[in-house]
Structures are given as structure tokens and as C-alpha cells.
Design a protein around this motif. Sequence first.
Motif, PDB file in Angstrom:
ATOM      1  N   SER A  31      36.613  13.752  46.051  1.00 56.17           N
ATOM      2  CA  SER A  31      38.087  13.700  46.544  1.00 56.17           C
ATOM      3  C   SER A  31      39.088  14.272  45.525  1.00 56.17           C
ATOM      4  CB  SER A  31      38.552  12.446  47.044  1.00 56.17           C
ATOM      5  OG  SER A  31      38.192  11.496  46.014  1.00 56.17           O
ATOM      6  N   LEU A  32      38.547  14.521  43.945  1.00 53.91           N
ATOM      7  CA  LEU A  32      39.340  14.717  43.118  1.00 53.91           C
ATOM      8  C   LEU A  32      40.158  16.026  43.094  1.00 53.91           C
ATOM      9  CD1 LEU A  32      39.889  13.188  40.336  1.00 53.91           C
ATOM     10  CD2 LEU A  32      38.356  14.594  39.225  1.00 53.91           C
ATOM     11  N   MET A  33      41.304  15.808  42.759  1.00 51.67           N
ATOM     12  CA  MET A  33      42.123  17.114  42.991  1.00 51.67           C
ATOM     13  C   MET A  33      42.883  17.510  41.513  1.00 51.67           C
ATOM     14  SD  MET A  33      44.563  16.510  46.393  1.00 51.67           S
ATOM     15  CE  MET A  33      43.913  15.843  47.908  1.00 51.67           C
ATOM     16  N   HIS A  34      43.018  16.466  40.795  1.00 56.14           N
ATOM     17  CA  HIS A  34      43.930  16.633  39.346  1.00 56.14           C
ATOM     18  C   HIS A  34      42.895  15.894  38.405  1.00 56.14           C
ATOM     19  CE1 HIS A  34      47.463  17.468  36.943  1.00 56.14           C
ATOM     20  NE2 HIS A  34      47.106  16.462  36.373  1.00 56.14           N
ATOM     21  N   LEU A  35      42.315  16.806  37.528  1.00 54.14           N
ATOM     22  CA  LEU A  35      41.597  16.298  36.275  1.00 54.14           C
ATOM     23  C   LEU A  35      42.205  16.758  35.112  1.00 54.14           C
ATOM     24  CD1 LEU A  35      39.117  14.752  34.980  1.00 54.14           C
ATOM     25  CD2 LEU A  35      37.911  16.844  35.210  1.00 54.14           C
ATOM     26  N   ASP A  36      42.662  15.914  34.477  1.00 54.08           N
ATOM     27  CA  ASP A  36      43.425  16.248  33.122  1.00 54.08           C
ATOM     28  C   ASP A  36      42.924  15.329  31.753  1.00 54.08           C
ATOM     29  OD1 ASP A  36      45.165  16.981  31.013  1.00 54.08           O
ATOM     30  OD2 ASP A  36      47.058  16.448  32.211  1.00 54.08           O
ATOM     31  N   LEU A  37      42.230  15.957  31.134  1.00 58.06           N
ATOM     32  CA  LEU A  37      41.556  15.255  29.893  1.00 58.06           C
ATOM     33  C   LEU A  37      41.923  15.813  28.590  1.00 58.06           C
ATOM     34  CD1 LEU A  37      37.934  15.468  31.153  1.00 58.06           C
ATOM     35  CD2 LEU A  37      39.452  13.766  31.556  1.00 58.06           C
ATOM     36  N   ARG A  38      43.144  16.441  28.593  1.00 62.31           N
ATOM     37  CA  ARG A  38      43.686  17.359  27.302  1.00 62.31           C
ATOM     38  C   ARG A  38      43.875  16.587  26.110  1.00 62.31           C
ATOM     39  NH1 ARG A  38      48.858  19.983  29.691  1.00 62.31           N
ATOM     40  NH2 ARG A  38      48.904  17.902  30.829  1.00 62.31           N
ATOM     41  N   ASN A  39      43.738  17.096  25.021  1.00 60.22           N
ATOM     42  CA  ASN A  39      44.003  16.232  23.878  1.00 60.22           C
ATOM     43  C   ASN A  39      43.352  14.929  23.584  1.00 60.22           C
ATOM     44  OD1 ASN A  39      45.634  18.757  23.294  1.00 60.22           O
ATOM     45  ND2 ASN A  39      47.283  17.829  24.251  1.00 60.22           N
ATOM     46  N   ASN A  40      42.113  15.030  23.597  1.00 59.46           N
ATOM     47  CA  ASN A  40      41.306  13.875  23.226  1.00 59.46           C
ATOM     48  C   ASN A  40      40.286  14.304  22.297  1.00 59.46           C
ATOM     49  OD1 ASN A  40      41.968  11.013  24.932  1.00 59.46           O
ATOM     50  ND2 ASN A  40      42.353  12.608  26.568  1.00 59.46           N
ATOM     51  N   LYS A  41      39.157  13.544  22.224  1.00 58.51           N
ATOM     52  CA  LYS A  41      38.046  13.692  21.450  1.00 58.51           C
ATOM     53  C   LYS A  41      36.742  13.751  22.042  1.00 58.51           C
ATOM     54  CE  LYS A  41      40.473  11.224  17.425  1.00 58.51           C
ATOM     55  NZ  LYS A  41      40.460  10.274  16.487  1.00 58.51           N
ATOM     56  N   ILE A  42      36.808  14.288  22.950  1.00 61.59           N
ATOM     57  CA  ILE A  42      35.787  14.361  24.062  1.00 61.59           C
ATOM     58  C   ILE A  42      34.736  15.482  23.525  1.00 61.59           C
ATOM     59  CG2 ILE A  42      34.927  15.019  26.399  1.00 61.59           C
ATOM     60  CD1 ILE A  42      37.808  13.668  27.584  1.00 61.59           C
ATOM     61  N   SER A  43      33.561  15.473  23.679  1.00 60.17           N
ATOM     62  CA  SER A  43      32.519  16.237  22.972  1.00 60.17           C
ATOM     63  C   SER A  43      31.487  16.601  24.241  1.00 60.17           C
ATOM     64  CB  SER A  43      31.705  15.808  21.910  1.00 60.17           C
ATOM     65  OG  SER A  43      31.313  14.560  21.828  1.00 60.17           O
ATOM     66  N   GLY A  44      30.283  17.146  23.731  1.00 57.32           N
ATOM     67  CA  GLY A  44      29.429  17.475  24.509  1.00 57.32           C
ATOM     68  C   GLY A  44      29.516  18.567  25.730  1.00 57.32           C
ATOM     69  N   PRO A  45      28.743  18.964  26.630  1.00 57.85           N
ATOM     70  CA  PRO A  45      29.066  19.905  27.844  1.00 57.85           C
ATOM     71  C   PRO A  45      29.699  19.562  28.806  1.00 57.85           C
ATOM     72  CG  PRO A  45      26.873  19.036  27.999  1.00 57.85           C
ATOM     73  CD  PRO A  45      27.371  18.273  27.023  1.00 57.85           C
ATOM     74  N   ILE A  46      30.218  20.671  29.669  1.00 53.09           N
ATOM     75  CA  ILE A  46      30.992  20.297  31.023  1.00 53.09           C
ATOM     76  C   ILE A  46      29.608  20.006  31.708  1.00 53.09           C
ATOM     77  CG2 ILE A  46      32.159  21.391  32.773  1.00 53.09           C
ATOM     78  CD1 ILE A  46      33.781  22.932  30.509  1.00 53.09           C
ATOM     79  N   PRO A  47      29.795  19.005  32.742  1.00 55.52           N
ATOM     80  CA  PRO A  47      28.472  18.654  33.594  1.00 55.52           C
ATOM     81  C   PRO A  47      28.334  20.172  34.288  1.00 55.52           C
ATOM     82  CG  PRO A  47      30.084  16.851  33.621  1.00 55.52           C
ATOM     83  CD  PRO A  47      30.748  18.015  32.732  1.00 55.52           C
ATOM     84  N   ARG A  48      26.819  20.349  34.560  1.00 55.42           N
ATOM     85  CA  ARG A  48      26.480  21.574  35.252  1.00 55.42           C
ATOM     86  C   ARG A  48      26.985  21.577  36.712  1.00 55.42           C
ATOM     87  NH1 ARG A  48      20.292  23.023  34.161  1.00 55.42           N
ATOM     88  NH2 ARG A  48      20.909  24.580  35.743  1.00 55.42           N
ATOM     89  N   ALA A  49      27.092  20.406  37.021  1.00 59.36           N
ATOM     90  CA  ALA A  49      27.091  19.972  38.652  1.00 59.36           C
ATOM     91  C   ALA A  49      28.795  20.074  38.684  1.00 59.36           C
ATOM     92  CB  ALA A  49      26.560  18.729  39.022  1.00 59.36           C
ATOM     93  N   PHE A  50      29.528  20.603  37.972  1.00 54.69           N
ATOM     94  CA  PHE A  50      30.969  20.248  37.872  1.00 54.69           C
ATOM     95  C   PHE A  50      31.487  20.869  39.307  1.00 54.69           C
ATOM     96  CE2 PHE A  50      35.612  21.284  36.600  1.00 54.69           C
ATOM     97  CZ  PHE A  50      35.669  19.970  35.820  1.00 54.69           C
ATOM     98  N   GLY A  51      30.925  21.989  39.758  1.00 55.44           N
ATOM     99  CA  GLY A  51      31.175  22.720  40.931  1.00 55.44           C
ATOM    100  C   GLY A  51      31.390  21.883  42.269  1.00 55.44           C
ATOM    101  N   LYS A  52      30.601  20.765  42.095  1.00 55.64           N
ATOM    102  CA  LYS A  52      30.655  19.726  43.372  1.00 55.64           C
ATOM    103  C   LYS A  52      32.113  19.252  43.629  1.00 55.64           C
ATOM    104  CE  LYS A  52      27.431  16.282  43.203  1.00 55.64           C
ATOM    105  NZ  LYS A  52      26.429  15.459  42.652  1.00 55.64           N
ATOM    106  N   LEU A  53      32.854  19.415  42.524  1.00 60.59           N
ATOM    107  CA  LEU A  53      34.370  18.739  42.744  1.00 60.59           C
ATOM    108  C   LEU A  53      35.210  19.731  43.769  1.00 60.59           C
ATOM    109  CD1 LEU A  53      35.093  17.754  39.080  1.00 60.59           C
ATOM    110  CD2 LEU A  53      34.526  16.312  41.042  1.00 60.59           C
ATOM    111  N   GLN A  54      34.621  19.967  44.927  1.00 63.12           N
ATOM    112  CA  GLN A  54      35.245  20.876  45.761  1.00 63.12           C
ATOM    113  C   GLN A  54      36.704  20.978  46.005  1.00 63.12           C
ATOM    114  OE1 GLN A  54      33.687  24.023  47.186  1.00 63.12           O
ATOM    115  NE2 GLN A  54      32.643  23.597  45.336  1.00 63.12           N
ATOM    116  N   MET A  55      37.243  19.831  45.857  1.00 63.00           N
ATOM    117  CA  MET A  55      38.744  19.559  46.218  1.00 63.00           C
ATOM    118  C   MET A  55      39.646  19.927  44.919  1.00 63.00           C
ATOM    119  SD  MET A  55      39.016  18.813  49.383  1.00 63.00           S
ATOM    120  CE  MET A  55      40.379  18.256  49.695  1.00 63.00           C
ATOM    121  N   LEU A  56      39.203  19.992  43.752  1.00 59.41           N
ATOM    122  CA  LEU A  56      39.832  20.026  42.347  1.00 59.41           C
ATOM    123  C   LEU A  56      40.705  21.409  42.425  1.00 59.41           C
ATOM    124  CD1 LEU A  56      39.569  18.531  39.847  1.00 59.41           C
ATOM    125  CD2 LEU A  56      38.358  20.456  38.586  1.00 59.41           C
TER     126      LEU A  56
END
Length: 351
Positions: free
Chosen positions: A164-189
Motif C-alpha cells: 500500500s506504500l505511496m510515499h517513501l522518503d529516506l533522504r539525507n540519512n546514512k543508509i547503505s547497501g543496495p536498493i532491494p531487487r524486488a522494489f518493483g513490488k511497491l505498485q502503489m508508490l
Amino acid sequence: MCSAVSSCPPSDRAALLAFKAALHEPHLGIFNSWTGADCCHKWYGVSCDQETRRVADINLRGESEEQIYQRTHRTGYMTGYISPAICKLERLSSITIADWKGISGEIPRCITNLPFLRIVDLIGNQISGTIPADIGRLHRLTVFNVADNKISGRIPPSLTNVSSLMHLDLRNNKISGPIPRAFGKLQMLSRGLLSGNQISGPVPESLTRIYRLADLDLSRNLISGPIPSSLGKMAVLSTLNLDMNRLSGPIPVSLFSSGISDLNLSRNGLDGKIPDAFGVRSYFTVIDLSYNKLSGPIPKSIASASYVGHLDLSHNHLCGPIPTGSPFDHLEASSFVYNDCLCGKPLNKPC
């Protein structure tokens, strides 16, 4: 029976008071109203379900137009941490604890046990630690905003289960590693804002299958590999910011005949020619391709675009005459400097 649900349950009141005890707000006195037996009645920032009188929303913003802020002529400042006591509010639908600048500690892991949670907005604090690993349990979540904090670790793969996720905001942090391969499952984003982190690896192909995605910002990270050409075939994508990464290879032709109007690919390692693929469908408020390794001429077809507002091709290896006419007649020399052998107006180099 009516009297039984005329005020909030003592358990919700106790949970709110424990939540308050972990925070210190010295200037505005926003917690001064948190008195009396009924936490549904005039407790600042608290609202309850009309029928059950269970606490449904906590909405505490450090920057607001409300009177309490106008009187003191200041924005909010709060220290302390978000107490796990918040997880005892079993009917909680939204948690907004935003722009307090001094709140630290971690996101309580137990929030993933709150089945009705729709909004988590913790922007503008000093929150550290990681995103809860089982965040994917929050099947009703529509907004997850933890921008401008100190969050580290990876984007949990389970996040891709929040359908159900529509708005994902992770800007300006210290997050590392890859974007999950299955990111496309967020069909409402519709907005994916991940800039200003240390995210690495490629742009996952699955991301380009999110039909509703309108705004994608992956700038200021360590993302590498090519730009997927399918990004230019996305139905409603209008803003694509990939600047300040480690992307390589050519610019996909598809980006210039797409619905994208704000395109920033600057400060990468992109090479090859700028595709000569502009047409009537091309409408750009911004195209920034500066600080790459692009070579060859400036494509003449840019003149056939319906609109180009700001164009920056500086700091590349481009060569040949700068085309005349629109949009070139309103651009400054700074859009073309530091190339190998461009000539013509607005540069002071005759061809």
C-alpha cells in the motif's frame, strides 16, 4: 454503556504519559495540555476514534502555523527518544513526530506490531539505528518518511511487501547497501525519495515497472552501472534525479521522448553521444547533463522539443557548433563551458 467509552481507556492514557516522559520540550509547553483523565479531550496533538475512544493519531510537528508557535515566535525543539510505550496504542493509525531537531534514539522495533498504522512521519530529527527489519508487516502503511535523520544500515527487503506504500522518503540519512531487487513490488508508490545516502549497486530493473511512480530521486548516492532504458517508458514518471552517483554507459534514447520533465543526470560517468531523439513530446523544465564524459555534437533535434527551460551541458567532451534558435537563444555561456571544442553563441568562440 455510553459512559464506558466516553473517555480514552486508562491503558492508552498511561501509554501516552510514558511516551511523554521520554521527551523533553522546554519552550512551547505542548505537553502542558496532557492532563486529566480523558486523553481524547484537548490533549495537544492527540486524536481518537470517535466510537471506540482509542487513540488513533499522534501529530506533533516542530514547525507549524498553529497559535502556540506564533505566540513564542520560535520553531520547536525537543530532545529525548520515542518510547516503545507508543506500541501499546494498539489502534494507532498515524505517528507524526516531525522537525523537532533533537529527538534521538532508534525507531521502536515494536511499531511493526501496530496493524492499523498508515502514516509514519519522523522527518527532521536525530534518529539513528536501522529501519525495523520486519517493516513489511505493516500492510496498511501508505507514508513512511524518515528523511533528515541519522538512520543507517540497509533498506530491509521486507519493505517491498508494503504493497500500500505511496510515499517513501529516506533522504539525507546514512543508509547503505543496495536498493532491494524486488522494489518493483511497491505498485502503489508515487514518490521514491532516497537521495543523500550511501546506497550502492544498480538501479533495479523492477523499479521501472512501478506504474504510478511520478517522482524518483536517487541523487547523491554511490549507485553504479547503466541507466535502465525502461525508465523512459514509465507512464507517469516526471522527475528523475540520478545526479552525483557512479553511473556509467550511454544515456538511454527513451529518456528524451518520455513524459519526464525534470531530468538531472549530472556528476556521473556517462559517456557516448547525447541521443538525437528530441521531439514534440519532449517538454523539459530542466535537463542537467553536466560533469559527465559525453562526446560528439549537441543534437539539433533539441530545437524541435516543445519546451526546454534550463539546459546544462558543461564539463563534458562535446564538440561542434551550438545550434541556433530556441532554446539556445535564452541560455547562458555557463551551460556550455568546459567542453572540448564547442563553438558559436553564447560562447565567445566563432566556428
